[in-house]
Write a protein that holds these residues in place. Structure first.
Motif, PDB file in Angstrom:
ATOM      1  N   PHE A 410       2.820  -5.787  -2.099  1.00 34.17           N
ATOM      2  CA  PHE A 410       3.293  -4.512  -2.649  1.00 34.17           C
ATOM      3  C   PHE A 410       4.646  -4.683  -3.346  1.00 34.17           C
ATOM      4  O   PHE A 410       4.887  -4.106  -4.404  1.00 34.17           O
ATOM      5  N   LYS A 413       3.895  -6.063  -6.561  1.00 29.69           N
ATOM      6  CA  LYS A 413       3.182  -5.102  -7.405  1.00 29.69           C
ATOM      7  C   LYS A 413       4.164  -4.129  -8.057  1.00 29.69           C
ATOM      8  O   LYS A 413       4.055  -3.835  -9.252  1.00 29.69           O
ATOM      9  N   TYR A 414       5.122  -3.659  -7.277  1.00 28.17           N
ATOM     10  CA  TYR A 414       6.032  -2.649  -7.811  1.00 28.17           C
ATOM     11  C   TYR A 414       7.284  -3.236  -8.448  1.00 28.17           C
ATOM     12  O   TYR A 414       8.144  -2.507  -8.912  1.00 28.17           O
ATOM     13  N   SER A 415       7.378  -4.564  -8.447  1.00 29.48           N
ATOM     14  CA  SER A 415       8.489  -5.170  -9.196  1.00 29.48           C
ATOM     15  C   SER A 415       7.934  -5.789 -10.489  1.00 29.48           C
ATOM     16  O   SER A 415       8.050  -5.200 -11.562  1.00 29.48           O
TER      17      SER A 415
END
Lengths: 452, 452, 452
Positions: A410, A413-415
């Motif tokens: 995650f 994914k969000y970086s």
């Protein structure tokens, strides 16, 4: 001498004929000329790690060929690059942080210390050599390092064809530098699971399930490949581009597994050790054989046709299953352990498919399901293992790897993002990430016309 | 006992922790039962040569797959034939003339003696065996033989796709029967470079640069492939036919390199030797890993896309670079030595391309540039090596191989011709030389439509 | 101790420098500290079996790649499945019945006993270990097991592209459980041929000719592939789908053969044994090299073009030929033995073709013709072998395998049928038996348009 200690810890549950081998070579009084001298034992033990190490290193090529054969041709070069890169990254991370985190000063706890690995062979190299360390430090490091690379190799196949290269390698670095060594310290490093008597000889849980959990979380978070499920949500078969390469990869893995399990005896410096390793070789081979025959038989019986890919996975499932305890079973028991592992995979692969988890090569079924089965099967042949403790090990390591892997996937994914955009995925990761084709001349681009 | 002497000479510069290992096993007074017996040491040393030998033999397959993957499909069968033939020719020539030219009676000079090799194990086989020779003669011969084959393997990739088969094999015979053994005698055979203290542990210069120079002269004299340069003289990329095979070949070479460098310790019969070999294994692996990570990073940074072929060559450049001194560096230093070797290759490949030298697989960059770098880097970690002497070795061997190779290539050019005619080259060497196709069913002849 | 006995029997004819090695390590009085201790010898011998065993196991991958490269792409997945399955079946059958049938209680007779194999290492594991067994029981079993798999691998290539999967695997089970062990007991098990002095060091007859006869009878009873002969009965060339895979397979086999022949010395626990194994390595390699050079030269001379497939088979023929006696020849003699083997194959392949026997990969020529030649050549370099006895061995084993194989093939033919129907054969065994394609993306189905 942390390394010697770690050897003792790992050996805690290695028994032959009711006699604990742990340290026997090193501590026993030398009875007579008939025995192996201390320095000779040191050389034998070191040689075992070196041979085992190069065999397991070769498994990196096996995973690469297996995965290159099972992905579509538009993603073959990318998976080759990922495999050679992950092996490299794993080694560097294990040198920088992983080894000492796993083996240095764990002392019944949850992790070791931080810092670079460096060898200490001073005692053995001294004028009047003291060979009680039992083996060369770097041979042990090399052997442990190729294991962490194996765990990382498991992930690449499952998340193939849609994960982006750089975040995948960042995940690999964190898996091999932190996640694997910390859970590994619990048993092989002499941590709390070792003190409870957990038994995982060569890594059904520590290596294979760890890789499997990391792969599973990745597959779920990434989501399935475009076109994997039809409008009704039914899975579509996406055939691999080269079944002979996949078969070659399986043979390479089988070959390398003799080092994986055999050298996990950790000593060759006595007749008893050489007898144990011989039994391990026979059992390892026959568990894989049992896996093949089971998958061939089952798929023919269920589907009317024999499934080659499933048969290859059956071999691997047999190997994973015997890895937790390759020493105490008889050959007949080893065949059965492998056969059950293979049968589980024959059912796990379509089950995972129907769960909408897209595992490109079936690695979760093979390494996670097979690894759990192998770990739970240890008490069937090894009276010193307890079923409860095996469950504790499987669950605790599983929980740790699920949580940390999920967090890492995650975070990535969000970086930086972990998934190729749809256009790149359709075009293929080879063109998108590498700007080339793996097979530029074959089919005149047929994979573009027919691929998903 | 020329073989024993040659071992001593080769070992002159092998040090661990400041203690010369040369002959230590053999000469040291046997202190106590804790030590390795003389006969046991003999068996260990012999076993090391045998294991190292089969690992290096396997590198012949690695070169073959690497090159088969990097040429166009119309030349794949031909390169396979060249590779299995050159390995065979190299062995025969080394038996007929090469070994004794390299190792028999060099005595500080420029070459050894002429004649067939034959083993002499009489002392060890005598009633009261004298094991001071240290190893079986044939194990040493086998191990040395696979090295000469490696040098020949380097050439085939560079001159692929346009050199004619028979002159190539004649060149191979002369390279392996004369050129390689003569320059090899200067250092490993105990010739003048050995007396000056040149240090090339496993052959960055003696094997890799020698192959590289022979390849470079061949590429220049042959000229580039048709279509390699456009009307403005700019190089065109000619993609290889199968990147998974090229990747497989790289893994094979990496695997085999543990034998190449590890068994170049030349002895396993003591704890000190086993410690040295372990360090060599770790360093060899990590130099390659450093090479991969460097090439991946650099090509992504420079070109925006990661270059798989360059990454494979980065692994190989790391391996070549560490070969001159795999023992004295720490693992961290080994990573850096490999990384620099890889970085040099990332820049050398396009440079050589722009020089209008057509090196099909990048072997000159990898083996020659990487080999020079590795040789010059020895004094950075080995205090007994001198930068000046390393330059003397690189230049003298370079000059000798350039001159002799150039003479051989020209002699072949003006006698039997070395280059396929344009029609054959366009059609492909498979059809022209062998009358068949490597992949007769793939693409319905796409390589004829799309190939250069 | 049946295993120890079987070792002695197999070793009966292993001589170095006129001194019988049989049991020398074990029985000789320990002269002084310079020697190898009994337990050290035990470990060395066991290690030899383990290393030899994994090398020969790897040959299964070699056969698989060789055959996958030489069949048409529509039959590639099927041949991969057959190869991994036959290796598995062979191991299971050898465990269930084969090993004891071959080695337990043969005593100069025609076969051993019936029953499962299980190890007995009690003496070595006892408190005051008795190491006179010489090696770990399971290491010997593992090493013997991979040999029986080799015999089975030979068959699959010859009968490829038209034999049905299940009857093929049933034949494999009976070959490896009954036929191979019974004839093997005659020599290596200490049966009647051993008592007569038959000499087949590593199995030119016992392994290779046995596989060759089983293949030959199968090819005759199956009949040729559809389209193999034109209306006039002239053979048509049916090119293989991937010559680099075939080349890779050949290299794998060459590599594995060091284990096949080298570890057939059966002991590494003395300098004399290590010297013998070294000679075997050199001879094995050079017989193959002689085979390659001969096939390259002959095919160029006869056909004007070099034949790659024949050159690969030339390497293998050299290896098969040296297998009956890899120890006593000089390296020069080994080259010649391999060269003659290769020359025989160059003529045997078209001869068998013209006899309307369709051997897809040339395995009968390589393993049967080469094996007979190698067996008959033993007395040329081994003064203890007799030409007459060698003929007796070749003929008796040949007759036995011909009769039993023929009976088995016919029994299978008239029970479950052994040949694919014409439609399936045309469509390809991959689709027919497995329901998939080996290379689904290459050529857009070109193999369907162009295949036979």
């Amino acid at each position: 001498m942390p390394l010697y200690k770690s050897l003792l810890r790992r050996k805690t549950l290695h028994w032959v004929g009711g006699v604990a081998l742990a340290g026997a070579v090193l501590m026993a009084p030398v009875p007579a000329f008939a025995a192996v001298s201390e320095e000779t034992a040191f050389v034998f033990n070191t040689l075992l790690f070196l041979i085992g190490g190069f065999l397991v290193m070769w498994m990196a090529a096996g995973f690469c060929m297996l995965e290159a054969g099972l992905v579509r041709s538009k993603n073959v070069a990318d998976i080759c690059l990922k495999n050679i890169s992950l092996y490299s990254v794993a080694g560097i991370m294990y040198f920088l942080i992983g080894y000492r985190l796993m083996y240095d000063g764990v002392d019944g706890g949850l992790l070791g210390s931080f810092g670079l690995w460096s060898p200490d062979d001073g005692a053995a190299l001294a004028e009047d050599g003291d060979f009680s360390a039992g083996y060369a430090a770097a041979s042990d490091w090399f052997f442990q390092m190729v294991f962490v690379a194996t765990a990382a190799s498991i992930v690449s196949g499952t998340v193939a064809e849609r994960v982006k290269l750089v975040p995948f390698l960042v995940f690999t670095a964190l898996l091999t530098g932190l996640v694997y060594p910390i859970q590994g310290s619990w048993h092989w490093g002499g941590g709390w699971l070792a003190e409870r008597g957990f038994a995982d000889f060569a890594g059904s849980t520590l290596v294979h399930s760890t890789g499997g959990w990391a792969a599973l979380t990745g597959a779920i978070i990434l989501g399935p490949r475009l076109g994997k499920y039809d409008a009704q949500g039914r899975p579509r078969a996406i055939p691999g581009s080269s079944l002979p390469l996949a078969t070659l990869g399986t043979f390479v893995l089988w070959f390398g597994w003799f080092g994986f399990n055999g050298a996990s005896q950790l000593a060759l410096g006595s007749a008893a050790d050489s007898i144990a390793i011989s039994q391990i070789f026979a059992n390892t081979n026959m568990a894989a054989a049992g896996g093949v025959v089971t998958a061939v038989t089952l798929t023919r019986w269920i589907y009317g046709k024999v499934d080659l890919t499933m048969s290859l996975n059956g071999a691997l499932a047999g190997l994973v299953a015997i890895t937790a305890e390759p020493l105490t079973p008889t050959v007949g028991q080893a065949i059965l352990i492998g056969a059950v592992g293979s049968a589980l995979v024959v059912f796990a692969v379509p089950f995972i498919d129907r769960m909408k988890i897209d595992d490109v090569v079936g690695a979760v079924s093979v390494h996670l399901v097979g690894g759990i089965w192998g770990t739970l099967a240890v008490p069937l042949t090894n009276g010193d293992a307890s079923f409860i403790t095996q469950i504790v090990g499987v669950v605790s390591i599983g929980a740790f790897v699920i949580i940390t892997s999920t967090a890492l996937w995650f975070a990535l994914k969000y970086s930086m993002g972990i998934r190729l955009d749809a256009e790149s995925e359709t075009m293929g990761s080879d063109i998108a990430e590498l700007g080339l084709e793996a097979y530029p001349e074959f089919g005149g681009g047929s994979q573009k016309l027919r691929g998903g």
